[in-house]
Design an enzyme around this catalytic site. Structure first.
Site, mmCIF file in Angstrom:
data_model
loop_
_atom_site.group_PDB
_atom_site.id
_atom_site.type_symbol
_atom_site.label_atom_id
_atom_site.label_comp_id
_atom_site.label_asym_id
_atom_site.label_seq_id
_atom_site.Cartn_x
_atom_site.Cartn_y
_atom_site.Cartn_z
ATOM 1 N N LYS A 47 -3.707 15.435 -53.831
ATOM 2 C CA LYS A 47 -4.952 15.008 -52.700
ATOM 3 C C LYS A 47 -6.165 15.788 -52.680
ATOM 4 C CE LYS A 47 -1.569 12.372 -49.695
ATOM 5 N NZ LYS A 47 -0.702 12.518 -48.635
ATOM 6 N N TYR A 102 -9.620 11.183 -47.967
ATOM 7 C CA TYR A 102 -8.827 11.623 -49.184
ATOM 8 C C TYR A 102 -9.142 11.152 -50.525
ATOM 9 C CZ TYR A 102 -5.960 11.647 -44.631
ATOM 10 O OH TYR A 102 -5.302 11.877 -43.485
ATOM 11 N N HIS A 156 3.439 14.374 -45.231
ATOM 12 C CA HIS A 156 3.499 13.150 -46.180
ATOM 13 C C HIS A 156 3.913 13.681 -47.625
ATOM 14 C CE1 HIS A 156 1.463 10.594 -43.050
ATOM 15 N NE2 HIS A 156 2.602 10.542 -42.687
ATOM 16 N N ASP A 162 6.376 8.686 -38.397
ATOM 17 C CA ASP A 162 6.299 10.072 -38.341
ATOM 18 C C ASP A 162 7.177 10.829 -37.332
ATOM 19 O OD1 ASP A 162 4.566 10.118 -40.541
ATOM 20 O OD2 ASP A 162 2.937 10.707 -39.570
#
Length: 200
Positions: free
Chosen positions: A72, A132, A62, A169
């Site tokens: 992140k 995250y 991503h 995905d």
């Protein structure tokens, strides 16, 4: 807390110092001031995400449009993951390369990846839980993906793991297809954006 750069510019592995005793263990999970010494700016944390995954779950690759992108800081709260940082920045000297770091509750490492880098992880155990810290809120119109099993990238799935992907995905383009479609951030745009953060 030890912060070490990876070979991909803008990515770091963070190893905390742990203080165990007969009650358990204590550690600092995040230090923005120490990261700032390496980044040139203190990372902004605007959103926290938590994912719980069964063994074999693959999340990613991503990434978000730059600017603003989405940096992140990822760590494991339970179980274990193989975490991948993928350089998808067109024009980067390490474009198309990736590095992987084991995130677990033994060493309790974290990975920081700056805006413009791709991210994926593979859960190695059932109920593996990742946290995250994100520099920007989720923006559906600016979020993109690359197929994590793109053979040209060659992310190494551990032996005995059967990858489980979401439909989103599974339908993601390869790196080459994403580049051809103009979806990938440029290295220059990422560096320019990081300079604006440093100048604040």
């Amino acid at each position: 807390m030890q912060i070490e750069p990876l070979a991909i510019v803008g990515a770091y592995v963070v190893t905390p110092r742990q203080f165990p005793d007969d009650r358990g263990v204590f550690l600092e999970g995040y230090r923005g001031d120490l990261l700032a010494e390496h980044l040139g700016h203190e990372p902004r944390v605007l959103q926290t995400n938590i994912s719980v995954s069964s063994r074999g779950t693959v999340r990613g690759i991503h990434f978000a449009d730059v600017p603003p992108g989405q940096a992140k800081y990822v760590t494991a709260l339970h179980g274990s993951f193989l975490d991948f940082v993928v350089d998808i920045r067109v024009g980067s000297p390490t474009f198309g390369r990736w590095e992987s770091i084991l995130l677990d509750t033994v060493d309790r490492r974290a990975v920081y990846l700056s805006e413009g880098l791709g991210h994926a992880l593979i859960a190695l155990e059932d109920d593996s839980t990742a946290c995250y810290l994100c520099s920007a809120a989720y923006n559906p119109s600016g979020e993109h993906g690359i197929h994590p099993l793109d053979p040209a990238l060659g992310l190494e799935v551990p032996d005995g793991i059967e990858p489980l992907l979401s439909p989103k995905d599974e339908a993601a383009p390869t790196l080459a297809e994403a580049e051809e479609a103009g979806l990938l951030p440029s290295y220059d745009a990422c560096l320019t954006h990081l300079r604006t953060l440093t100048d604040r």
